[in-house]
Design an enzyme around this catalytic site. Sequence first.
Site, PDB file in Angstrom:
ATOM      1  N   ARG A  57      -8.304  14.357  -1.951  1.00 26.23           N
ATOM      2  CA  ARG A  57      -8.864  14.124  -0.852  1.00 26.23           C
ATOM      3  C   ARG A  57     -10.022  13.216  -1.219  1.00 26.23           C
ATOM      4  NH1 ARG A  57      -9.060  20.245   2.057  1.00 26.23           N
ATOM      5  NH2 ARG A  57      -7.845  19.392   3.252  1.00 26.23           N
ATOM      6  N   GLY A  90      -1.167  20.518   6.659  1.00 25.52           N
ATOM      7  CA  GLY A  90      -1.028  21.146   5.492  1.00 25.52           C
ATOM      8  C   GLY A  90       0.445  21.207   4.746  1.00 25.52           C
ATOM      9  N   LYS A  96       3.802  29.464  12.726  1.00 26.14           N
ATOM     10  CA  LYS A  96       3.635  30.152  14.605  1.00 26.14           C
ATOM     11  C   LYS A  96       4.039  29.588  15.341  1.00 26.14           C
ATOM     12  CE  LYS A  96       0.090  32.875  12.752  1.00 26.14           C
ATOM     13  NZ  LYS A  96      -1.006  33.322  13.072  1.00 26.14           N
ATOM     14  N   GLY A 121      -6.076  21.228  10.807  1.00 28.09           N
ATOM     15  CA  GLY A 121      -5.930  21.720  12.059  1.00 28.09           C
ATOM     16  C   GLY A 121      -6.857  20.468  12.836  1.00 28.09           C
TER      17      GLY A 121
HETATM   18  P1  ADP Z   1       1.635  23.578   8.357  1.00 26.81           P
HETATM   19  O1  ADP Z   1       0.725  23.260   7.348  1.00 26.81           O
HETATM   20  O2  ADP Z   1       2.756  22.123   7.846  1.00 26.81           O
HETATM   21  O3  ADP Z   1       1.164  22.833   9.512  1.00 26.81           O
HETATM   22  P2  ADP Z   1       1.992  25.525   8.591  1.00 26.81           P
HETATM   23  O4  ADP Z   1       1.346  26.001   8.274  1.00 26.81           O
HETATM   24  O5  ADP Z   1       2.082  25.599  10.337  1.00 26.81           O
HETATM   25  O6  ADP Z   1       2.873  24.349   8.715  1.00 26.81           O
HETATM   26  O7  ADP Z   1       3.789  26.445   8.126  1.00 26.81           O
HETATM   27  C1  ADP Z   1       4.684  27.105   7.299  1.00 26.81           C
HETATM   28  C2  ADP Z   1       4.382  28.258   6.771  1.00 26.81           C
HETATM   29  O8  ADP Z   1       5.319  28.296   7.946  1.00 26.81           O
HETATM   30  C3  ADP Z   1       5.329  27.496   5.683  1.00 26.81           C
HETATM   31  O9  ADP Z   1       3.951  28.979   4.681  1.00 26.81           O
HETATM   32  C4  ADP Z   1       7.024  28.472   5.765  1.00 26.81           C
HETATM   33  O10 ADP Z   1       6.637  29.435   4.764  1.00 26.81           O
HETATM   34  C5  ADP Z   1       6.720  28.918   6.792  1.00 26.81           C
HETATM   35  N1  ADP Z   1       7.720  28.864   7.172  1.00 26.81           N
HETATM   36  C6  ADP Z   1       8.173  28.238   7.957  1.00 26.81           C
HETATM   37  N2  ADP Z   1       9.651  28.471   8.378  1.00 26.81           N
HETATM   38  C7  ADP Z   1       9.599  29.752   8.322  1.00 26.81           C
HETATM   39  C8  ADP Z   1      10.381  31.454   8.712  1.00 26.81           C
HETATM   40  N3  ADP Z   1      11.813  30.763   8.934  1.00 26.81           N
HETATM   41  N4  ADP Z   1      10.033  32.727   8.218  1.00 26.81           N
HETATM   42  C9  ADP Z   1       8.488  32.618   8.015  1.00 26.81           C
HETATM   43  N5  ADP Z   1       7.731  31.428   7.198  1.00 26.81           N
HETATM   44  C10 ADP Z   1       8.322  30.156   7.634  1.00 26.81           C
HETATM   45 MG    MG Z   2       0.024  25.419   7.163  1.00 22.88          MG
END
Ligand code: ADP
Ligand code: MG
Length: 394
Positions: free
Chosen positions: A37, A351, A198, A374
């Site tokens: 950052r 992230g 999620k 976010g």
């Molecule tokens: P980002 O930070 O890129 O926006 P998220 O925070 O929404 O992504 O999600 C990332 C998390 O989702 C990771 O820690 C990953 O382990 C989890 N994840 C991805 N696929 C699965 C799965 N099939 N079951 C449980 N967790 C998952």
């Molecule tokens: Mg994340």
Amino acid sequence: MKKKTIRDIELRGERVLMRVDFNVPLDKNLNITDDTRIRASLPTINYALEKGAKLILMSHLGRPKGKVIQSMSLGPVAKRLSQLLGIEAKMADDCIGQKVKRQVDTLKEGEVLLLENLRFHPEEEKSDEKFAQALANLGEIYVNDAFGTAHRAHASTEGVANFLPSVAGLLMEKEIEYLGKVLENPARPFVAILGGAKVSDKIGVIENLLDKVDSLLIGGAMAYTFLRAKGKEMGDSLVEEDKMDMAKDLLERVEEKGVPFLLPVDHVIANEFSEEAQVKTADEDVIPSGWRGMDVGEETIVQFSQALQGAKTVLWNGPLGVFEMAPFSNGTEKIAKVLAELKAITIVGGGDSVAAISRLGLSGQFTHISTGGGASLEFLEGKVLPGIAVLADV
Ligand code: ADP
Ligand code: MG
């Protein structure tokens, strides 16, 4: 949504108050474990210094909740920044007050002062007007380069703009340009890949993108909620039962619109959430109870890769599996590699997705890597971010 930037104004001899995102991770001994950052703000900082600004930097770090907590001081950041700039970044021991004002008054052209953690004051997150004014009194021009906090209406991201001419920094400009183009005028075909943990985190993004994309590819745990909503057995996979109605509504809208909406057709499954788990593959329809989906399967990777061929814009947010564990990182890695090779505008946000491509050493092969988790999600939901709204329009 064109905003004035630091390039559109005269900086020489001006006190430039710049909001940056120096919210870096520190270890127990207060060493910075990742300075990405700080590096990301260097172009804007160097630009201002070269143009002869008297530069005042401000940021938050961690969550001190309105109290002075020494372990959340920006002191270590001032040291690291000094090394990166090759000149001393002076450190103030507060962000407002007479002493800080005097330090600011001694700044010469091309010098930098870093204010202490804004969130040591509870007024920062309340966007208290007097506090915002006290910050504004330090400068003559306000620059916001902290895209990562632009979705927050805080004193340093929004309030201060009521008192000073306000423009975007170069990092902010880049974020607005790339993410804005995706929403307003993407080169087509435009494909979005959404994954992660999620559905609830990303439902707003899916809804907003439905009207704009040529196809949507869904992976990660959120796919199981959609598959469950279609009546499939998902075993012990991470299904958000309370989001089932939302998922069904969305699937109906997808149907009405006729947008290709690709869900996984096979899965890598495990008997527990662990790197040591037993692993096997399952087809689309059934994940047996006692087993959970951890990654997309090979056939899904083939279908997703085909859907990406010929795309001119790709937006990716959220890993396709539990990429942190080696047995379940295949989907995320293979799709990252496909994207890295693609002759298209490729944009990654989130992230964890950014961490995944950085671990693969592929960061340099993407067009734009969004620095705000976010903030990029809210931007992609079509929301107006307060920290952007207050900046002067072109
Ligand atoms: P980002 O930070 O890129 O926006 P998220 O925070 O929404 O992504 O999600 C990332 C998390 O989702 C990771 O820690 C990953 O382990 C989890 N994840 C991805 N696929 C699965 C799965 N099939 N079951 C449980 N967790 C998952
Ligand atoms: Mg994340």
